[in-house]
Design a protein around this motif. Structure first.
Motif, PDB file in Angstrom:
ATOM      1  N   THR A 539       0.867  -1.315   0.136  1.00  0.00           N
ATOM      2  CA  THR A 539      -0.185   0.028   0.097  1.00  0.00           C
ATOM      3  C   THR A 539       0.889   1.333  -0.051  1.00  0.00           C
ATOM      4  N   GLY A 540       1.996   1.165  -0.320  1.00  0.00           N
ATOM      5  CA  GLY A 540       2.916   2.053  -0.409  1.00  0.00           C
ATOM      6  C   GLY A 540       3.288   2.697   0.902  1.00  0.00           C
ATOM      7  N   GLY A 541       3.492   1.817   1.944  1.00  0.00           N
ATOM      8  CA  GLY A 541       3.772   2.243   3.343  1.00  0.00           C
ATOM      9  C   GLY A 541       2.661   3.269   3.913  1.00  0.00           C
ATOM     10  N   PHE A 542       1.281   3.051   3.504  1.00  0.00           N
ATOM     11  CA  PHE A 542       0.282   3.832   3.957  1.00  0.00           C
ATOM     12  C   PHE A 542      -0.646   2.909   4.701  1.00  0.00           C
ATOM     13  N   ALA A 543      -1.155   3.729   5.848  1.00  0.00           N
ATOM     14  CA  ALA A 543      -2.205   2.804   6.510  1.00  0.00           C
ATOM     15  C   ALA A 543      -3.563   3.942   6.858  1.00  0.00           C
ATOM     16  N   THR A 544      -3.623   4.805   5.914  1.00  0.00           N
ATOM     17  CA  THR A 544      -4.710   5.611   5.866  1.00  0.00           C
ATOM     18  C   THR A 544      -6.070   5.053   5.348  1.00  0.00           C
ATOM     19  N   ALA A 545      -7.047   5.840   5.733  1.00  0.00           N
ATOM     20  CA  ALA A 545      -8.540   5.198   5.574  1.00  0.00           C
ATOM     21  C   ALA A 545      -8.692   4.990   3.966  1.00  0.00           C
ATOM     22  N   GLY A 546      -7.868   5.641   2.787  1.00  0.00           N
ATOM     23  CA  GLY A 546      -8.019   5.304   1.606  1.00  0.00           C
ATOM     24  C   GLY A 546      -7.714   3.836   1.148  1.00  0.00           C
ATOM     25  N   VAL A 547      -6.837   3.350   1.942  1.00  0.00           N
ATOM     26  CA  VAL A 547      -6.042   2.094   1.480  1.00  0.00           C
ATOM     27  C   VAL A 547      -6.649   1.258   2.511  1.00  0.00           C
ATOM     28  N   VAL A 548      -7.260   1.401   3.820  1.00  0.00           N
ATOM     29  CA  VAL A 548      -7.685   0.556   4.732  1.00  0.00           C
ATOM     30  C   VAL A 548      -8.936   0.311   4.778  1.00  0.00           C
ATOM     31  N   ALA A 549      -9.963   1.647   5.003  1.00  0.00           N
ATOM     32  CA  ALA A 549     -11.328   1.305   5.146  1.00  0.00           C
ATOM     33  C   ALA A 549     -11.984   1.333   3.846  1.00  0.00           C
ATOM     34  N   ALA A 550     -11.585   2.126   2.925  1.00  0.00           N
ATOM     35  CA  ALA A 550     -12.542   2.261   1.607  1.00  0.00           C
ATOM     36  C   ALA A 550     -12.613   0.970   0.905  1.00  0.00           C
ATOM     37  N   PRO A 551     -11.510   0.093   0.684  1.00  0.00           N
ATOM     38  CA  PRO A 551     -11.766  -1.284   0.069  1.00  0.00           C
ATOM     39  C   PRO A 551     -12.431  -2.268   0.716  1.00  0.00           C
ATOM     40  N   THR A 552     -12.516  -1.864   1.954  1.00  0.00           N
ATOM     41  CA  THR A 552     -13.336  -2.904   3.125  1.00  0.00           C
ATOM     42  C   THR A 552     -14.683  -2.457   2.777  1.00  0.00           C
ATOM     43  N   ALA A 553     -15.294  -1.331   2.718  1.00  0.00           N
ATOM     44  CA  ALA A 553     -16.487  -0.735   2.276  1.00  0.00           C
ATOM     45  C   ALA A 553     -16.838  -1.459   0.825  1.00  0.00           C
ATOM     46  N   ARG A 554     -16.006  -1.517  -0.170  1.00  0.00           N
ATOM     47  CA  ARG A 554     -16.572  -2.086  -1.470  1.00  0.00           C
ATOM     48  C   ARG A 554     -16.547  -3.577  -1.202  1.00  0.00           C
ATOM     49  N   ARG A 555     -15.896  -4.231  -0.283  1.00  0.00           N
ATOM     50  CA  ARG A 555     -15.937  -5.794   0.064  1.00  0.00           C
ATOM     51  C   ARG A 555     -17.410  -5.926   0.728  1.00  0.00           C
ATOM     52  N   VAL A 556     -17.926  -4.955   1.619  1.00  0.00           N
ATOM     53  CA  VAL A 556     -18.933  -5.264   2.146  1.00  0.00           C
ATOM     54  C   VAL A 556     -20.262  -4.950   1.159  1.00  0.00           C
ATOM     55  N   LEU A 557     -19.982  -3.970   0.465  1.00  0.00           N
ATOM     56  CA  LEU A 557     -21.065  -3.491  -0.559  1.00  0.00           C
ATOM     57  C   LEU A 557     -21.529  -4.575  -1.467  1.00  0.00           C
ATOM     58  N   GLU A 558     -20.417  -5.300  -1.936  1.00  0.00           N
ATOM     59  CA  GLU A 558     -20.457  -6.172  -3.023  1.00  0.00           C
ATOM     60  C   GLU A 558     -21.263  -7.573  -2.463  1.00  0.00           C
ATOM     61  N   ARG A 559     -20.845  -7.572  -1.237  1.00  0.00           N
ATOM     62  CA  ARG A 559     -21.523  -9.079  -0.357  1.00  0.00           C
ATOM     63  C   ARG A 559     -22.972  -8.903   0.094  1.00  0.00           C
ATOM     64  N   THR A 560     -23.281  -7.678   0.406  1.00  0.00           N
ATOM     65  CA  THR A 560     -24.342  -7.496   0.986  1.00  0.00           C
ATOM     66  C   THR A 560     -25.572  -6.946  -0.038  1.00  0.00           C
ATOM     67  N   ALA A 561     -25.143  -6.332  -0.900  1.00  0.00           N
ATOM     68  CA  ALA A 561     -25.994  -5.753  -1.815  1.00  0.00           C
ATOM     69  C   ALA A 561     -27.116  -6.866  -2.506  1.00  0.00           C
ATOM     70  N   PRO A 562     -26.614  -8.076  -2.778  1.00  0.00           N
ATOM     71  CA  PRO A 562     -27.440  -9.003  -3.181  1.00  0.00           C
ATOM     72  C   PRO A 562     -28.439  -9.782  -2.121  1.00  0.00           C
ATOM     73  N   ILE A 563     -28.131  -9.526  -0.955  1.00  0.00           N
ATOM     74  CA  ILE A 563     -28.666 -10.025   0.049  1.00  0.00           C
ATOM     75  C   ILE A 563     -30.021  -8.914   0.280  1.00  0.00           C
ATOM     76  N   LEU A 564     -29.826  -7.881   0.188  1.00  0.00           N
ATOM     77  CA  LEU A 564     -30.419  -6.586   0.228  1.00  0.00           C
ATOM     78  C   LEU A 564     -31.503  -6.512  -1.095  1.00  0.00           C
ATOM     79  N   GLY A 565     -31.323  -7.433  -2.074  1.00  0.00           N
ATOM     80  CA  GLY A 565     -32.169  -7.636  -3.254  1.00  0.00           C
ATOM     81  C   GLY A 565     -31.802  -6.557  -4.302  1.00  0.00           C
ATOM     82  N   MET A 566     -30.608  -6.023  -4.323  1.00  0.00           N
ATOM     83  CA  MET A 566     -29.957  -4.906  -5.071  1.00  0.00           C
ATOM     84  C   MET A 566     -29.263  -5.555  -6.307  1.00  0.00           C
ATOM     85  N   VAL A 567     -29.392  -5.159  -7.262  1.00  0.00           N
ATOM     86  CA  VAL A 567     -28.213  -5.624  -8.537  1.00  0.00           C
ATOM     87  C   VAL A 567     -27.627  -4.430  -9.212  1.00  0.00           C
TER      88      VAL A 567
END
Length: 657
Positions: A539-567
């Motif tokens: 991650t280029g020696g970074f641990a800021t939110a852009g490389v830590v929390a944002a990719p995790t948010a995408r992971r959550v979105l792609e796994r939960t959206a189908p459960i919520l009935g979203m495509v």
């Protein structure tokens, strides 16, 4: 002496004269002569017998006809089969109602079992009894068990819940002084899932944490299941994604929340590390600590969304407005600066995309300390949230008397105030849903019933904020959260933690992301936070939110959206994006010329008020560019100011009640 022959049977007695005999008849034709009265009686008896026989004949004929009808012609149900029987013995209901998720999945239930207790006065050899019990119940400590089995104790529970097999084995020992009684135990079939939300009960079945404590009386009085807003499927995906991020960046913990933006129902709430609710007694304090509602943290740049909404709603800035971010701000011995700043004038979308501390501080000062604190309070960020969890904490913020210019500037970009993650996502949901702030809840709400709320910003401001949140993803530090077709919008935030002296510590940070989706019609919001992530080489020696929390948010979105009935709206992606797009440097709207009446002279124009040095007017010669500028920072573009705000918590992230 003369012997006379025996008299004839028909001869008359001796000494009497013989009477003449009637003519002899044959024995077969002999007649019995009956007196007239006796013959009459015999006639009457025959009549009575005839009538009795006829009566019994009629009776048996009627019975036979009835049986024939009941068994052959028209069979009837057996009275034995339909006869009421004695009601079966029904066990009394358990002492505590079930807790389920929003879909009826059982999360907490009370089961019956057997408790083992002892009367030490009846036990002759406590050591021998303890040795025998430990072989059957190996989780017991021998020395402590000996103490409980020894006088002067009169009564002691050995185990509050044992299995039927253990009960039989103990009963086979035949030890005088050991007794059994019916017991109940609270079990949590989903293990660690939603442990902090559910809470626990003590050995007597009394709630001592979480929903179990908040609804303790209701769960004991009513037998109806308590239905939570939690969706256990969402809960599981949140937990797995957060655990992945913590492991990847060697964090010490984290929190994740998903919420319905229109009802403020919490669909998932995770705090790691967590615990198994059935094993609370052995869980360390670090596992019992709920980072989502008990931990208070400096929100960092996620608060820039609130500052922008405040300035837009109060009319001190417009989307095309901006501020000078070319020079640091010095306050006494302290300095506010940007992390890899652009060193120029920035328009409002750029302020959000590049996460400028300097421009945000100037923007907050256009409102002023008084109105700033009032807005923060209106958003529910100065008091405990009314969520149904007793562990909810009170934010740490300067008092009204101590809220000065420096507080407005630093709190404007998320430093100098500490709130819970639940505070942040609740306020962000109001920014996205049209401007209505509703208290968060972990209880499922009736379908189709609108919850009461308070308007905190206008619908127009909410629409502008959705565009700004989208810009932060398409062109800013939150771009790692982008997932095609879901149109997520949000903001990253990185905040350093404080030591015991109130000084920020290098390399101890909170990396967070807050956002909502889809931005064209928001339905759900999410918050992701990792506590003390460590930099990585990839991650280029970074641990800021852009490389830590944002990719995790995408992971959550792609796994939960189908459960919520979203495509994902892949086919209409460009069309939808065009409706929510916003240039990084919007041009000033063309002024509509005012037509003056011919008979009146044109008045002299008034001089525009100056806001230097924190001006919202573009500098002379500034030409808005529609092309996005190249991103140069690897995190969320935040530099932590070396400011210590008096009256704050000595350590960001500690619990505050």
């Amino acid at each position: 002496m003369t012997h006379l022959p025996p008299p004839s049977p028909d001869a008359a007695p001796r000494g009497r004269p013989e009477a003449p005999l009637p003519p002899q008849e044959s024995a077969s034709r002999a007649l019995v002569r009956v007196a007239p009265g006796e013959a009459l009686m015999r006639t009457r008896m025959k009549g009575r017998l005839f009538f009795a026989a006829a009566g019994f004949g009629l009776l048996f004929t009627a019975v036979g006809l009835k049986l024939t009808d009941a068994t052959v012609l028209d069979p009837a149900a057996s009275r034995i089969a339909t006869a009421p029987r004695s009601a079966p013995v029904v066990e009394p209901p358990v002492a505590r109602a079930e807790i389920t998720d929003r879909n009826g999945e059982v999360l907490a239930v009370t089961v019956r079992g057997t408790a083992l207790y002892a009367r030490p006065a009846q036990i002759d050899d406590p050591r021998a009894v303890a040795d025998q019990l430990v072989r059957i119940l190996p989780h017991l400590e021998r020395d402590r068990l000996i103490q409980r089995l020894s006088p002067p104790r009169q009564f002691a529970y050995i185990d509050r819940f044992i299995t039927p097999r253990q009960e039989q084995a103990i009963n086979d020992l035949g030890i005088l002084g050991l007794h059994f009684e019916t017991a109940e135990r609270r079990t949590y079939p989903r293990g660690r899932d939603a442990a902090h939300v559910l809470g626990v009960v003590d050995v007597d079945g009394v709630g001592i944490a979480g929903v179990e404590k908040w609804f303790d009386e209701r769960l004991r009085v009513s037998r109806a299941p308590l239905r939570l807003s939690i969706d256990i499927r969402i809960q599981r995906e949140l937990r797995e994604a957060l655990e992945w991020a913590i492991d990847r960046f060697s964090g010490i913990g984290g929190a994740a929340i998903m919420m319905d933006v229109h009802t403020a129902e919490v669909l998932g709430m995770v705090s790691l590390p967590d615990f198994a609710a059935s094993d609370l007694a052995h869980a360390p304090a670090e596992q019992r600590f709920n980072r989502a509602v008990t931990g208070v943290y400096e929100p960092g740049s996620t608060f820039k969304l609130l500052t922008s909404a405040m300035a837009l709603d109060l009319g001190t800035v417009q989307l095309h407005s901006g501020f000078d971010a070319s020079r640091p701000i010095r306050i006494g011995r302290h300095t506010i600066n940007d992390f890899r700043g652009k060193n120029r004038w920035l328009a409002l979308p750029e302020i959000i995309a590049y996460s400028s501390n300097l421009a945000t501080a100037h923007m907050a000062m256009t409102v002023g300390p008084t109105r700033h604190r009032e807005f923060i309070g209106r958003m529910g960020l100065l008091q405990r949230l009314s969520v149904e969890l007793p562990e909810a904490a009170v934010p740490l913020a300067p008092s009204q008397r101590n809220w000065r210019d420096v507080n407005t500037m630093t709190i404007g970009f998320g430093h100098g105030i500490s709130v819970t993650p639940l505070h942040v996502i609740t306020a962000t949901s109001a920014l996205a849903n049209g401007g209505i702030l509703r208290p968060p809840t972990v209880i499922a709400q009736p379908e189709g019933v609108e919850r009461q709320g308070v308007r905190v910003i206008s619908e127009r401001t909410s629409e502008q904020m959705r565009r700004l949140m989208r810009v932060a993803v398409t062109d800013g530090s939150a771009r790692s959260s982008e997932s095609p077709g879901y149109f997520i919008g949000g903001k990253t935030g990185t905040a350093q933690k404080l030591n015991d002296r109130g000084v920020y510590i290098e390399n101890r940070r909170i990396s967070a992301f807050v956002g909502a989706f889809p931005m064209n019609a928001p339905r759900y919001s999410m918050y992701i936070m990792v506590d003390e992530p460590k930099p990585r080489a990839d991650t280029g020696g970074f641990a800021t939110a852009g490389v830590v929390a944002a990719p995790t948010a995408r992971r959550v979105l792609e796994r939960t959206a189908p459960i919520l009935g979203m495509v994902p709206e892949i086919e209409r992606q460009q069309q939808i994006q065009a409706t929510i797009a916003l240039p990084l440097q919007p041009g000033r709207p063309a002024a509509v010329p005012r037509v003056q009446p011919a008979a009146q002279s044109t008045p002299a124009p008034r001089p525009a008020p100056t806001l230097a040095p924190r001006t919202a007017v573009p500098p002379p010669g500034f030409e808005p560019s529609q092309a996005p500028l190249r991103r140069t920072d690897a995190g969320d573009g935040v530099a932590m100011p070396r400011l210590v705000i008096h009256g704050m918590s000595p350590e960001s992230g500690r619990a505050a009640r």
